[in-house]
Design an enzyme around this catalytic site. Structure first.
Site, mmCIF file in Angstrom:
data_model
loop_
_atom_site.group_PDB
_atom_site.id
_atom_site.type_symbol
_atom_site.label_atom_id
_atom_site.label_comp_id
_atom_site.label_asym_id
_atom_site.label_seq_id
_atom_site.Cartn_x
_atom_site.Cartn_y
_atom_site.Cartn_z
ATOM 1 N N ASP A 267 1.061 -1.003 0.116
ATOM 2 C CA ASP A 267 -0.140 0.164 0.079
ATOM 3 C C ASP A 267 0.922 1.418 -0.698
ATOM 4 O O ASP A 267 2.280 1.025 0.353
ATOM 5 C CB ASP A 267 -0.763 0.066 1.350
ATOM 6 C CG ASP A 267 -1.916 1.162 0.918
ATOM 7 O OD1 ASP A 267 -3.708 0.224 1.741
ATOM 8 O OD2 ASP A 267 -2.256 1.738 -0.255
HETATM 9 C C1 GLC Z 1 -4.618 4.265 -0.875
HETATM 10 C C2 GLC Z 1 -5.555 2.833 -0.344
HETATM 11 C C3 GLC Z 1 -5.486 1.872 -1.267
HETATM 12 C C4 GLC Z 1 -5.163 2.617 -2.868
HETATM 13 C C5 GLC Z 1 -3.985 3.653 -2.672
HETATM 14 C C6 GLC Z 1 -3.033 4.178 -3.427
HETATM 15 O O1 GLC Z 1 -3.902 4.681 0.675
HETATM 16 O O2 GLC Z 1 -5.118 2.331 0.758
HETATM 17 O O3 GLC Z 1 -6.375 1.026 -1.528
HETATM 18 O O4 GLC Z 1 -5.406 1.722 -3.623
HETATM 19 O O5 GLC Z 1 -3.928 3.479 -1.573
HETATM 20 O O6 GLC Z 1 -3.869 5.443 -3.626
#
Ligand code: GLC
Length: 751
Positions: A267
């Site tokens: 993430d």
């Molecule tokens: C965010 C989310 C994730 C997302 C990523 C990119 O913090 O937790 O679900 O795909 O960052 O935006």
């Protein structure tokens, strides 16, 4: 010289192909006719260490680095589960401000789950794959598979509800649809990201059976059945280690037991340690709040590799996985063209919205509305005109259009019916300002801008309702902080902005009042439910929201949605809110959250503890009725050696006067005295059947080999006890229409 170990036969294969091919022809790794593993074996040794390291971490907000020298493009990732996110600036979260990134905005995930239709989930994901190819995106960051442990989780709208089996079926359908479109899914957030509060640091304390039986099955199905090309690590910790580099979750379970051969993506800013990321499975580090060269898997890793502290085989495995995903999605040879904002995509968005809506109450059959007998409708509620696409953080979208509930109702009512609108409530709009507190410290505060007083808003809405034949209140939440959004959890299940009082006053002024709730999960309805004749759960229904809602309210579409989550009478009845703050939201930043309810999540809790929910899991009414008869269990050898699944069959008849669809649900109830404690019953199969008036069909529901099994911590595997199991055939988890039994004759391990 980096020597990567790969099978001898591949060496022979490559050398024979290279010998046969003339020098000016393309190198084997670019030959799509060759097996993927052979192409990787040819390409990997050609890469320098710097090129390999550049591929395993971000180069911009949503790409890694390619290798132009060898024709390796960068990998383009994009949010999100409900559509292709607008173009983001390369190095910040700011939108790029383009005009060519409007897209199809699908109903949110929990609405898709409410359709109980895995085939529709495939069509849903196929739309997003077409649009991803058009937008040049290779990996779509979704679907989200986290189980609804608490109805307060801000991101429940992005997930498939409280049950592992329903989540698994929708997930596999979605993955098949997306990856058939040559776009990789990235199922998230692995694992145990069941709240937004302190998501970046909280350590989840959950027993292993609950982990295996509740929180992992959807991910396991995504990997083993769906063949997901990538998985995203969660922000939180498990056993004290961040999920983005977790020896048990990633090395032992995901890549070990389940044999995951795809890419484990972090993430954004989910990586915290170079050695752990290198050794505990992180293949692609994204979003770290550092200069690119200082990413954990950039120079810090390179130094460990060059010093020999970490073997080169570690980085080769990561690159091999990324190359595998790139070849599986045809990135080297170029994918077929995509398409975007087509009528076909919008039709599928509408179909999903039609099947997502759940009819919760319809006393006196006030619904469907009869256009011929109506002269006036009062539409009340700010959510009737609120655009929902651009909210919720990472899943927000730039919709090509969005039909609001009010627009849909006006359009469907036509010229013969006068439709008035009164907001009834208004979400406060805040402005950010600075002020000095008592201690003389400057701090930012949010000050609500002046708005119409609530009592005036209520008076106007009540007056409008009194003068109309029917009042339709579009109530609900939105994607603001502490409602349905990433980054924060709800503070309550109550409808905000004084809606309870508004609803009570409107229905007192006009008993023919319908309440539609737009929200990403359960809300508390007790204060007004007894007096309101009709209630519809609308979720967030995407760009066709208004047309779908109007179609249901006016009877063009017969509602067929079923709840993917229990609606508690009050939050305190929910399992995660029964054991005090340590069970939710935990002991604070960097602390621990204790899943004290264990296996008893959702209906498992309400059933086993004999607590009456407001509306049960699997519940949803129709404008017609269905009869269930003649249940039988196909005498497969299924539960003995699990070679064939056991199949439950029954006749379902549409006994009403309108076509409709029913979801036949199969719950397995284990014997009261088994070798381990188990929930009273668990969903182990379902089928959605569409029937014309009077039509009867024999519905067949195959059960998975694990239908009778529990996870044995001692044996580190699934076991089915010899016993007689009850099979409950229901229209919801609490509306059991038929029962039968199935005997498992000998206790045995289940794969
Ligand atoms: C965010 C989310 C994730 C997302 C990523 C990119 O913090 O937790 O679900 O795909 O960052 O935006």
């Amino acid at each position: 010289m980096v020597t990567s170990r790969f099978p001898h036969f591949l060496t022979l294969l490559i050398s024979s192909v290279v010998f046969a091919a003339s020098a000016e022809e393309r190198p084997p790794y670019l030959d799509p006719a060759l097996p993927v593993e052979a192409r990787i074996a040819d390409l990997l040794p050609r890469l320098t260490l710097d090129e390999k390291v550049g591929m395993i971490h971000a180069a911009t907000k949503f790409t890694n680095a390619g290798v132009p020298r060898l024709g390796i493009p960068p990998l383009h990732l994009s949010d999100g589960p409900h559509g292709v996110r607008e173009e983001i600036s390369p190095d910040s979260w700011k939108p790029a401000g383009r005009t060519d990134d409007f897209i199809t905005y699908m109903p949110v995930s929990i609405g898709l789950a409410a359709s109980w239709n895995p085939e529709l989930a495939s069509a849903y994901a196929g739309v997003i794959a077409d649009e991803a190819r058009q937008r040049g995106k290779d990996v779509m960051l979704g679907p989200g598979l986290n189980i609804m442990r608490t109805p307060l989780n801000g991101r429940n709208f992005e997930y498939y509800g409280e049950d592992p089996w329903l989540s698994s079926r929708i997930a596999v359908g979605y993955i098949h649809g997306m990856q058939a479109g040559d776009v990789a899914v990235c199922v998230k957030h692995y694992a145990l990201n069941n709240q937004e509060t302190n998501r970046g640091s909280i350590d989840v304390d959950v027993d292993e059976r609950s982990l295996r039986e509740i929180y992992l099955p959807a991910f396991e199905a995504a990997v083993k059945e769906g063949k997901a090309y990538s998985v995203m690590g969660a922000y939180n910790r498990y056993l004290g280690q961040h999920c983005c580099h977790n020896e048990v979750l990633v090395n032992q379970i995901l890549k070990g037991e389940w044999g995951f051969s795809g890419v484990y993506v972090s993430d954004w800013s989910g990586v915290h340690d170079t050695r752990e990321a290198a050794l505990y499975g992180m293949d692609l580090e994204m979003g770290t709040a550092k200069p690119i060269a200082e990413y954990y898997l950039a120079n810090p890793l390179k130094h460990l590799l060059e010093s020999g502290a970490i073997p080169l085989s570690v980085v080769d495995d990561k690159v091999r996985r990324i190359l595998r995903l790139m070849m599986q999605t045809k990135l080297f040879e170029g994918r077929r063209p995509g398409s975007i904002n087509t009528p076909q995509h919008q039709t599928i968005a509408r179909q999903v919205a039609d099947q997502a809506v759940v009819l919760l109450k319809n006393s006196d059959n006030i619904l469907p509305l009869n256009v011929g007998s109506l002269k006036s409708i009062a539409v009340i509620g700010e959510d009737a005109v609120r655009l929902q696409a651009r909210g919720g953080q990472s899943s927000e979208l730039k919709a090509f259009y969005e039909v609001t509930p009010l627009e849909g109702i006006i359009h469907r009512a036509g010229r013969e019916i006068s439709v008035t609108f009164s907001p009834g409530y208004l979400a406060p709009i805040f402005r950010r300002t600075e002020e000095t507190d008592a201690a003389g410290v400057r701090k930012t505060v949010m000050v609500p801008l002046p708005s119409l007083p609530q009592d005036q808003l209520t008076e106007r809405a009540v007056a409008a309702a009194r003068q109309a034949d029917v009042a339709i209140i579009i109530a609900g939440m939105n994607h603001e902080i502490n409602f349905d959004t990433e980054g924060s959890d709800k503070l309550s299940l109550r409808l905000p902005y004084g809606q309870d009082d508004l609803i009570a006053k409107v229905v007192a002024a006009n008993p023919r009042t319908i309440v539609v709730v737009m929200a990403g999960g359960p809300t508390e309805m007790d204060p007004w439910l007894p007096t309101v004749p009709a209630v519809v759960q609308g979720w967030y229904l995407g760009m066709e929201a208004g047309n779908a809602l109007a179609g249901i309210l006016f009877g063009d579409v017969n509602p067929s949605g079923k709840l993917p989550c229990s609606f508690p009478r009050q939050l305190a009845d929910s399992p995660a809110h029964t054991f005090g703050p340590d069970a939710y939201p935990g002991t604070g930043r960097g602390g621990v959250v204790h899943y004290k309810e264990g296996l008893l999540v959702g209906y498992r809790w309400f059933d086993t503890k004999k607590i009456e929910p407001l509306f049960p899991f699997g519940y949803g009414l129709s404008y017609t009725t269905f009869a269930y008869e003649n249940v039988s269990v196909a005498a497969g050898t299924g539960a003995q050696d699990n070679s064939q699944p056991v199949t439950v069959e029954c006749d379902v008849t549409n006994t009403g006067s309108r076509a409709g669809a029913e979801v036949v649900q199969i719950y397995v109830a284990p014997p009261a005295q088994g070798s381990v404690p188990r929930p009273l019953k668990e969903l182990k199969g379902f089928a959605k059947v569409f029937l014309q008036p009077g039509e009867k069909k024999r519905v067949s529901v195959p059960l998975s080999p694990r239908a009778f099994a529990y996870y044995s911590v001692e044996r580190k595997g699934w076991m089915a006890d010899a016993a007689e199991y009850q099979l409950l055939v229901g229209s919801s988890s609490r509306d059991i229409r038929l029962t039968t039994t199935f005997a498992v004759h000998d206790t045995h391990a289940v794969p």
